[in-house]
Design an enzyme around this catalytic site. Sequence first.
Site, PDB file in Angstrom:
ATOM      1  N   CYS A 202      79.213  41.290  73.657  1.00 35.65           N
ATOM      2  CA  CYS A 202      79.738  42.402  74.454  1.00 35.65           C
ATOM      3  C   CYS A 202      78.600  43.200  75.078  1.00 35.65           C
ATOM      4  O   CYS A 202      78.664  43.595  76.245  1.00 35.65           O
ATOM      5  CB  CYS A 202      80.606  43.304  73.575  1.00 35.65           C
ATOM      6  SG  CYS A 202      81.361  44.688  74.467  1.00 35.65           S
TER       7      CYS A 202
ATOM      8  N   CYS B 176      86.333  44.623  67.140  1.00 33.48           N
ATOM      9  CA  CYS B 176      87.210  45.607  67.785  1.00 33.48           C
ATOM     10  C   CYS B 176      88.537  45.019  68.228  1.00 33.48           C
ATOM     11  O   CYS B 176      89.563  45.691  68.212  1.00 33.48           O
ATOM     12  CB  CYS B 176      86.498  46.264  68.965  1.00 33.48           C
ATOM     13  SG  CYS B 176      86.274  45.192  70.409  1.00 33.48           S
TER      14      CYS B 176
END
EC number: 2.8.1.13
Length: 375
Positions: free
Chosen positions: A109, A208
């Site tokens: 990410c 997440c």
Amino acid sequence: MTEISQRPLRVLAAMSGGVDSAVAAARAAEAGHDVTGVHLALSANPQSFRTGARGCCTIEDSRDARRAADVIGIPFYVWDLAERFREDVVEDFVAEYEAGRTPNPCLRCNEKIKFAALLDKALALGFDAVCTGHYATVVVREDGSRELHRASDMAKDQSYVLGVLDEKQLAHAMFPLGDTLTTKDEIRAEAERRGLAVAKKPDSHDICFIADGDTQGFLANRLGTAEGDIVDEAGAKLGTHDGAYGFTIGQRKGLRIGHPAPDGKPRYVLDISPVNNTVTVGPAEALDVTALTAIKPRWCGTAPAGPGTYTAQLRAHGGETEVTAELVDGSQLRVAFAEPVRGVAPGQAIVLYDGTRVVGSATIATTTRRAAAVA
């Protein structure tokens, strides 16, 4: 000197809705920078990425970020990067597990979203830097070049997941929390003094986009179940599983083996073969890795020339180990460990350090073990 002390800049502060990114944005603004806050909408269904203290990216997170920006007194926007996140992080995560590797989605990410998609857009809009709440330090040298270093407080250091940043990205990165020796309680106290409502908000944990923390269930939903064998080093069947993707190298628990090993000692996952859907288990000493090769190297500056001695970190919250490393043909990193290490899996990142300076990172492709039973 660190980036936060430089001339006033136009700064885009990535605000997750948590306390770290809020305090980082506040510090950047207090230092005299022209700061704009942005929350990244990374889920097509923004109700789904948090359960309690797990996950992120809900509507409530974006509201928390907006409220923090209002208190700081900076403009605030929400940018939809859900499709890019799905392609570059979530689908990559699933594909890596399907191939028998163990990825790090946070590192991916940072590489693909926060310091590629976000930074590219920020630069196109005239911003000078992207600010995040990571605990790491960008040091500006006298010649103007940048180096990435560990945070001043090793207990909170997050440089491992930033080891994918190249020299251009470092030139536009700002980490206001990295060069201060403050505990998390002190960061929360600072947030409270600044009037930020996120001061007591729980930290997010784990991955997440898997809000309930059930990675195996998430993968089973995406990849389906496929019964296969659990075997020992000699190939003898010990049990079955519902999908090889549900295991990681070094795993001990959840093996569902019906009978103990002849020596009575615990067994660990030694190898995962997606080709024949087989998981091989064996004793702990068979996990000892003496060397590895890694691919897709990314350097936080100039690539090293010739062999060198470094320390290496192999997981986000792991310790350092001494290694010798050499870049071969410009694309493959060969690493030898001074002492054998365990739990090293293809797909993981290895990050090299020279003291506190991050040299760069690469993705582990193969390992060499002291015990030759498993290649």
